[in-house]
Write an enzyme that holds these catalytic residues in place. Sequence first.
Site: not given
Length: 409
Positions: A28, A99, A292, A319, A366, A390
């Site tokens: 961001r 996606r 997450d 995801k 993850r 990542k």
Amino acid sequence: MKLHLTGPSEHLLTSNIQITGSKSESNRSLLLQALYPTISIQNLSNSDDARVMQKGLKISKGEVDIHHAGTAMRFLTGYFASQEGKDVILTGSKRMTERPVKVLVEALRSLGADIEYVNEEGYPPIKIKGKKLTENKVSLPANISSQYISSLLLIAPSLENGIEMELIGKITSVPYIKMTLSLLGQIGVASSFAGNTIKVSSKKQVAPVELVVESDWSSASYFYSIVALCEVGSKIELGSYKKDSLQGDSVLADIYKSFGVETSFQRNKVVLKKERIPKLTILECDLANAPDIAQTIAVTCLGLGMGCELTGLHTLKIKETDRLLAMHAELSKFGAKVQITDRSLLLEPSNGLKSEVAVDTYNDHRMAMAFAPLALKTSFVVNDAEVVSKSYPDFWEDLKKLGFRSKEL
């Protein structure tokens, strides 16, 4: 790279780990810096996703390949669409082309953007011709990934008339929307979020300002899991964190009380300490605002022999992989009994774990990191372990500091 993972011989741990900046905050901040070069950034994430974002923002023409970085795909779509003179094809990995981006593309088109699909309707790669966007009213479904919403909010102050956004239905991932609006506030952009309407004002120039990125709470989750699976008295200090975090995953501090882990803040560090043995049999948790950390929580429950019912997980299917299917497959390898729907995961309490299984990671960072703490309970293999780069390239090295042993196969 395959890693054979074994936990530390001593399960009463004490350590200090420094984690780099949040991937969410970093990307961001990088987009805002591209719009307003007077912004400087400290404690930027060293993740692949942040590097891809930085590289993509420097390209004006031709192909922009963001690989597996979903955040970069969503944020750069909004950025390129709003930049006059930029002409790019935004693409990524095979999984990225599966996606969906249609909701975001349609929203940008309603603002006047020029975006075309290169192959399949609704999916990357997409061809974007940047132009001046003068329309300012847009509506989106409220239950979509917050990254679609944030993509529009981040470019809003650079638009001639800002943005007035209507979210239709029940809003999910509210903390991530508030994170975006808070960062806008830090650079002097006025906004409001009342009911289902968000307004962001236009701002042509920003005074010199430094954005300090807080360390990543998603990355902290794996150490919460480790402390929960360790002996009472174990303690890990993590830097650099603040009590009034912008990140939705900071809800970990409350959730992990159920596992006997207490959280305290000392200067710029968060201290995790195992205070007691948990008494819960089944943990019930709605993770709509922090999806997450679902994988981490499910693995923690498995390691403690507890069950869990995790809901609010509808965004996990789009995801890096379909995380619900992936969790069903990998938890089952350890002997767990698991049920999933398109928005929930139910894990039954269990006794004992199978050992020497191989955990597949599905190009999903993850998956690797969520299962790693389970090495405190049983040894196993992690396939494609390098996928952690990542979001957390130093992960395996930081585990070694705690006494975890990993052997490359």
